[in-house]
Design an enzyme around this catalytic site. Structure first.
Site, mmCIF file in Angstrom:
data_model
loop_
_atom_site.group_PDB
_atom_site.id
_atom_site.type_symbol
_atom_site.label_atom_id
_atom_site.label_comp_id
_atom_site.label_asym_id
_atom_site.label_seq_id
_atom_site.Cartn_x
_atom_site.Cartn_y
_atom_site.Cartn_z
ATOM 1 N N THR A 1 45.214 30.622 62.784
ATOM 2 C CA THR A 1 44.921 30.024 64.101
ATOM 3 C C THR A 1 43.956 28.859 63.937
ATOM 4 O O THR A 1 43.892 27.987 64.796
ATOM 5 C CB THR A 1 44.318 31.054 65.080
ATOM 6 O OG1 THR A 1 43.191 31.699 64.469
ATOM 7 C CG2 THR A 1 45.350 32.097 65.477
ATOM 8 N N LYS B 1 38.075 29.442 56.201
ATOM 9 C CA LYS B 1 38.918 30.631 56.341
ATOM 10 C C LYS B 1 38.369 31.734 55.444
ATOM 11 O O LYS B 1 37.513 31.482 54.603
ATOM 12 C CB LYS B 1 40.381 30.342 56.012
ATOM 13 C CG LYS B 1 40.614 29.533 54.757
ATOM 14 C CD LYS B 1 42.069 29.178 54.563
ATOM 15 C CE LYS B 1 42.589 28.202 55.598
ATOM 16 N NZ LYS B 1 43.342 28.842 56.673
ATOM 17 N N ARG B 2 38.845 32.927 55.639
ATOM 18 C CA ARG B 2 38.460 34.047 54.786
ATOM 19 C C ARG B 2 38.651 33.654 53.325
ATOM 20 O O ARG B 2 39.645 33.014 52.984
ATOM 21 C CB ARG B 2 39.361 35.227 55.131
ATOM 22 C CG ARG B 2 39.054 36.482 54.359
ATOM 23 C CD ARG B 2 38.091 37.335 55.124
ATOM 24 N NE ARG B 2 37.948 38.638 54.514
ATOM 25 C CZ ARG B 2 36.781 39.218 54.305
ATOM 26 N NH1 ARG B 2 35.678 38.593 54.636
ATOM 27 N NH2 ARG B 2 36.707 40.418 53.794
ATOM 28 N N LYS C 1 43.614 25.173 65.966
ATOM 29 C CA LYS C 1 42.368 24.640 66.544
ATOM 30 C C LYS C 1 42.088 23.229 66.032
ATOM 31 O O LYS C 1 41.679 22.349 66.799
ATOM 32 C CB LYS C 1 41.194 25.570 66.214
ATOM 33 C CG LYS C 1 41.270 26.922 66.899
ATOM 34 C CD LYS C 1 40.304 27.922 66.271
ATOM 35 C CE LYS C 1 40.582 29.326 66.784
ATOM 36 N NZ LYS C 1 39.941 30.372 65.983
ATOM 37 N N HIS D 1 50.278 41.684 60.707
ATOM 38 C CA HIS D 1 49.565 40.432 60.426
ATOM 39 C C HIS D 1 49.601 40.024 58.964
ATOM 40 O O HIS D 1 48.828 39.167 58.560
ATOM 41 C CB HIS D 1 48.096 40.560 60.857
ATOM 42 C CG HIS D 1 47.882 40.477 62.329
ATOM 43 N ND1 HIS D 1 47.762 39.282 63.002
ATOM 44 C CD2 HIS D 1 47.769 41.442 63.259
ATOM 45 C CE1 HIS D 1 47.572 39.519 64.288
ATOM 46 N NE2 HIS D 1 47.582 40.824 64.469
ATOM 47 N N LYS E 1 44.693 32.215 49.863
ATOM 48 C CA LYS E 1 44.353 31.053 50.697
ATOM 49 C C LYS E 1 43.987 29.837 49.847
ATOM 50 O O LYS E 1 43.946 28.720 50.325
ATOM 51 C CB LYS E 1 43.223 31.423 51.668
ATOM 52 C CG LYS E 1 43.645 32.479 52.693
ATOM 53 C CD LYS E 1 42.495 32.880 53.598
ATOM 54 C CE LYS E 1 42.828 34.055 54.497
ATOM 55 N NZ LYS E 1 43.742 33.726 55.591
#
Length: 817
Positions: A662, A552-553, A666, A361, A558
């Site tokens: 993901t 998100k985390r 969504k 991942h 990110k």
């Protein structure tokens, strides 16, 4: 994919109401008149469980007696979300529940809201695992999800008065939890420590201590499949919970030491591992759930057999290693086969390599788990012996495949150094049948960069399975208005089990009336979220602004920093008079993120976002055109409210760093447009929804790599872009820290001297694309036309399709008859 119609309810409204009355009386010990919504929630859940029970037993029976290979999904995380509404949908009982609860004098939503969401995951890994086990059941594939029943799970996030993240225990099991069935009769013994001795020419592990792994079973009903699979989570218990002799000496704490030591294993998800004790506890957790699961699978598939023929094991079940956390299962299965069942090495290795597959991942080397060999030797001495032997066999095999000695050294599973380490990703790759990435770009980079040496020599092991999400939870339950409009537009609800049918909406993007209906759905969802945010957080949102979301985390790659710096630059434009507030497009920016407790820069970024919100939201010069909100404790429940209300989704990670995502799927499925880089599944989303319906910016993977090679100097970008400079200077000069210039000094220093994920290099491109976004948003019909096209062309991103890919290309199994 098999076409499935919506499930038919096995129960009438009257029967459901009678079932609730019965459970209230005999399980809760209250009458309907005395009952609270919490009582009705438990009673309703028990009614649903009762109606699922027969299908659950039948699925287990068919799995053991049939010829269909089962799937064991080994994952440290399962972020399931709330159970009741999902189970009602998949079993076809939503209407009956709603009407029955109303007949008893309660509001269905009040009953649903009582349920505490299980905190059994950290982020994307756990949400993916939850979607996958939903799809496995919905496709009728026999499967176990195997993990840990964390008592507290991931921490509950709060913010203090300075905007800093505070971690609190998540007491999700404090109240009655009706979904998990504890089965003490099927517990497993899991051992640690001790030594390995030789007896009669055989290696024998003599452990120092053992714990009892008690299974807690959750039903996983498939949508309209008639099948109910099992999520089996293990809880750690002590065999010697209490020392009466010690207690009677008034040494009360010492009397329960064995119980505390054992139960620590399943207390929390991902204990802080910056200390030796923390590292040991993490490894204990990983071995605990994997060892229990492997022994459980042998018990399930060879019932009553003391010496089963385990050469057939890989035809009974295939195990998917969801990231590196369960990889210790490879030496554990070898140990079971050799030490407990007497197989020779070659036979055991043949069985093991056919049994396991590995999903990677990440592309970040630091995220690939590496364990000190010394720690494994102390905690699992027999396993370290086996790992060393695997390593020696593997090195011998490599010498038959290549003469490149440097490559062979790079591929060692156990490093050759003074303090050797075990590379778990390498062990998984050597010891499994397949290795898959989770998006096309990610899988290519996995082969070309992260595991390049392995793909050179074992290319046939590598494949891709792009992630997906379940449309049942993340469209039908999260967005009932859009679901109804989709069904109206397509003339069928079969899209819930065949998401590619959404393609039928594409012609309707040209129909202005349908697009206006779609826009009305989005507006109603925004109004709902406005009420939710006020009720849950005390926020005052304006539903007539653009809802711009980044959830998100919290991690540097990110690039939440990129978003907040762009927002600060806009604020600086207004404050300096360079831009009139009257000309600014009204925008509400919503962040959602947790940081790892020990991640210093990530926690500082959270503090900055909160304090930018404090300053901007209260500045009269902004004239309400710019608002920032950071709802704490982002979870599945919040996601189900926020995603349907979002206009613009942010997927702005540095190219080549995000495995897939993901959340991006969504949002697209729920009609948000995406601003993003060519990273992870963004690449495939853009290809499918159309480049003209996706806001692309930023460097490519090749451009990022070249900039690293040439020598990246972030300060150069700071000096070259006046807006970026103004934004960073505002952070530096105390604008968002009550005049204190030291608060964010480490963050500013990192931006200007390191900035490893090149936030500053992509800032100008990101700011430019925002102008294009705002121009389109001022044309509501065109914006919503593109949003409809996003929905219509995102059907590929169903977890049902992902699972079908696994079935066809990795697991080589099929649904039950």
């Amino acid at each position: 994919m098999t076409e499935i119609t919506a499930p038919k309810s096995p129960v009438t409204t009257a029967e459901f109401a009678d079932g609730i009355r019965e459970q209230l009386k005999y399980s809760q010990g209250v009458t309907v008149e005395q009952a609270t919504p919490a009582d009705v929630y438990v009673a309703s859940s028990l009614v649903v469980r009762r109606y699922l029970q027969d299908a659950w037993f039948k699925t287990q029976q068919d799995m053991v007696n049939g010829n269909t290979k089962a799937v064991g999904y080994l994952s440290a995380e399962f972020l399931m979300g709330k159970q009741l509404r999902n189970a009602l949908l998949n079993a076809g009982m939503i209407d009956q529940f709603d009407e029955a609860v109303k007949d008893l004098g309660f509001e269905p939503q009040d009953v649903i809201d009582v349920e505490h969401e299980p905190g059994l995951g950290n982020g994307g890994l756990g949400r993916l695992a939850a979607c996958f086990i939903d799809s496995l059941a919905s496709l009728g594939v026999p499967a176990f999800g195997y993990g840990i029943q964390y008592k507290y799970g991931i921490f509950e996030q709060a913010f203090d008065k300075d905007g800093k993240q505070i971690e609190k225990p998540d007491y999700w099991l404090t109240n009655e939890e009706p979904w998990g069935h504890i089965d003490y009769n099927r517990s497993q013994k899991v051992s640690f420590g001790g030594e390995v001795v030789e007896e009669n020419g055989k290696k024998v592990w003599k452990p120092a201590w053992s714990v009892r792994a008690v299974p807690v079973d959750y039903m996983v009903p498939g949508y309209a499949s008639g099948r109910v699979n099992t999520l089996r989570l293990w809880s750690a218990k002590s065999y010697d919970e209490f020392d009466l002799l010690t207690f009677n000496k008034s040494e009360y704490l010492d009397a329960v030491k064995p119980q505390v030591k054992a139960e620590n294993i399943s207390k929390i998800l991902y204990p802080e591992d910056s200390t030796p004790q923390g590292k040991a506890l993490r490894l204990e957790q990983q071995y605990f759930f994997v060892a229990a699961s492997l022994h459980d699978a042998i018990r399930v598939f060879y019932p009553g057999q003391s010496k089963p023929d385990l050469t057939t094991f890989s035809s009974k079940i295939t195990f998917q290693l969801n990231d590196t956390h369960p990889v210790i299962g490879i030496p554990e299965l070898m140990r079971i086969l050799i030490d407990e069942y007497g197989y020779d090495w070659d036979t055991a290795w043949s069985i093991t390599t056919k049994t396991f597959n590995y999903t990677c991942h990440t592309l970040l080397p630091e995220a690939l788990e590496v364990w000190p060999a010394k720690l494994i030797s102390e905690l699992l001495p027999r396993h370290m012996e086996i790992i060393n032997e695997i390593n020696e066999h593997f090195l011998a095999e490599l010498k038959t495949k290549t003469r490149d000695k440097a490559k062979i050294e790079r591929m060692r599973i156990v490093t050759d150094e003074e303090n050797p380490k075990v590379r778990m990703a390498y062990l998984a790759t050597a010891g499994g049948s397949h290795v898959n990435g989770v998006a096309e770009l990610h899988s290519e980079l996995l082969k070309d960069v992260t595991l390049r040496d392995f793909s050179d020599l074992y290319g046939d092991k590598f494949t891709n399975v792009t992630n997906g999400v379940t449309p049942r939870r993340f469209i039908r339950l999260a967005n009932p208005r859009l679901s109804a409009l989709i069904t109206e537009g397509l003339g069928t609800d079969k899209w819930l089990s065949d998401l590619e049918l959404l393609k039928g909406l594409e012609p309707l993007a040209k129909d202005d009336e349908f697009v206006k209906k779609f826009a009305a759905v989005k507006q109603a969802n925004k109004e709902d979220f406005t009420a939710y945010a006020k009720r849950e957080y005390g926020f005052d949102l304006d539903p007539n602004t653009m809802f711009n979301t980044m959830v998100k985390r919290l991690h540097e790659y990110k690039r939440q920093s990129l978003k907040i710096l762009a927002l600060i630059a806009k604020y600086a434009d207004i404050k300096s008079g360079r831009v009139s507030a009257d000309d600014v497009l009204p925008r509400t920016v919503i962040f959602g993120a947790k940081s790892a407790p020990g991640y210093y820069l990530a926690k500082m970024t959270i503090q900055l976002i909160n304090n930018v919100a404090r300053v901007v939201n209260n500045d009269p010069d902004v004239k309400g055109k710019l608002h920032v909100f950071f709802p704490w404790n982002y979870n599945v429940r919040l996601a189900q409210h926020l995603i349907p209300a979002t206009d613009l989704d942010e997927q702005i990670s540095q190219a080549g760093k995000e495995a897939s995502g993901t959340g991006n799927m969504k949002f697209a499925l729920n009609g948000a447009l995406t601003v993003g880089t060519l990273d992870g599944a963004n690449v495939e989303i853009r290809e499918r929804v159309g480049a003209e319906n996706f806001f692309l910016f930023g460097m490519t993977v090749d451009e990022v790599d070249k900039l690293y090679e040439d020598g990246y100097s972030p300060a150069k970008y700071y000096e070259a872009d006046p807006r970026l400079k103004a934004a960073i200077d505002m952070v530096s000069d105390g604008t968002f820290s009550n005049g204190d210039r030291n608060t964010y000094a480490p963050l500013v220093a990192d931006w200007l001297t390191k900035d490893w994920f090149m936030t500053l290099a992509d800032f100008t491109a990101y700011s430019s694309i925002q102008s294009e976004i705002e121009a389109l948003y001022r044309d509501p019909l065109e914006w919503n036309r593109k949003a409809v096209l996003n929905v219509a062309n995102s059907g590929y991103f169903s977890s049902d399709r992902s699972i079908q890919d696994y079935l066809d290309n990795i697991w080589h199994t099929s649904p039950l008859a």
